[in-house]
Motif scaffolding. Structure first.
Motif, PDB file in Angstrom:
ATOM      1  N   GLN A   1       1.374   6.910  -6.741  1.00  0.00           N
ATOM      2  CA  GLN A   1       0.260   7.773  -7.124  1.00  0.00           C
ATOM      3  C   GLN A   1       0.532   9.222  -6.740  1.00  0.00           C
ATOM      4  O   GLN A   1       0.266  10.135  -7.515  1.00  0.00           O
ATOM      5  CB  GLN A   1      -1.037   7.261  -6.503  1.00  0.00           C
TER       6      GLN A   1
ATOM      7  N   ASN B   1       0.827  -1.216   0.000  1.00  0.00           N
ATOM      8  CA  ASN B   1       0.000   0.000   0.000  1.00  0.00           C
ATOM      9  C   ASN B   1       0.856   1.258   0.000  1.00  0.00           C
ATOM     10  O   ASN B   1       0.521   2.236  -0.684  1.00  0.00           O
ATOM     11  CB  ASN B   1      -0.956  -0.008   1.196  1.00  0.00           C
TER      12      ASN B   1
ATOM     13  N   LYS C   1       2.172   1.776  -3.558  1.00  0.00           N
ATOM     14  CA  LYS C   1       1.099   2.240  -4.450  1.00  0.00           C
ATOM     15  C   LYS C   1       0.763   3.707  -4.200  1.00  0.00           C
ATOM     16  O   LYS C   1       0.653   4.496  -5.147  1.00  0.00           O
ATOM     17  CB  LYS C   1      -0.152   1.379  -4.268  1.00  0.00           C
TER      18      LYS C   1
END
Length: 181
Positions: free
Chosen positions: A76, A69, A72
């Protein structure tokens, strides 16, 4: 600052060229986060493009999920293309009669090379530092390695670069505390 030391290492070993496309192996740990931050500081100077890659070995349960997580969200936030893959390292090591360490190394490098081809990158940056270097040499010595094995981790091997290879863990931790990453 550490950025200047890394820049000197990059120049010394001719690691980065103008317009390079660099895949950064990111674990979620301090070394790879520092590597990303420092390489990002060179982005404009060298007109660099970055891509992130994270291989989840599925060894640490919830912590592994948190690393995935983190990667990611980081990709982003920075608007970077990324690839995340999971593999059951315990099962792989057992099936291929490898230690967990051997299986992790084998599959991590395989993943990095596949991902570099996918993103058409010409460099793969990894966060190995001087402490990793010393540990590698000592482990190889204790295992009875010959002179070839005592060389340690090369700063550059093919498309793989290690910009932090001359930086200690203490320097990395100090840098992280100063810039809050």
């Amino acid at each position: 600052m550490l950025e200047e030391k890394v820049l000197q290492t990059v120049k010394k070993f001719d690691m980065i060229s103008f317009n390079d496309r660099i895949l950064i192996g990111i674990s979620g740990g301090p070394d790879s986060a520092t590597l990303l931050n420092i390489l990002f500081s060179f982005k404009e100077k060298y007109n660099l493009s970055f891509f992130l890659a994270h291989l989840d070995h599925m060894l640490r349960g919830k912590e592994s999920d948190e690393d995935v997580n983190f990667v990611k969200k980081l990709a982003q936030k920075l608007d970077l293309p990324y690839a995340v893959k999971s593999c059951n390292l315990t099962k792989i090591a057992r099936k291929e009669h490898l230690t967990l360490e051997e299986a992790a190394r084998k599959y991590r490098y395989k993943f990095y090379l596949e991902t570099a081809r996918k993103f058409k990158t010409n460099k793969i940056a990894l966060g190995h530092n001087a402490d990793d270097q010393a540990e590698t040499v000592l482990m190889r010595f204790l295992r009875g390695s010959g002179l070839e094995g005592l060389i340690g981790i090369p700063p550059v091997r093919g498309k793989i670069i290690r910009p932090l290879i001359e930086c200690s863990r203490v320097e990395i931790e100090e840098y992280r505390s100063l810039i809050h990453i």
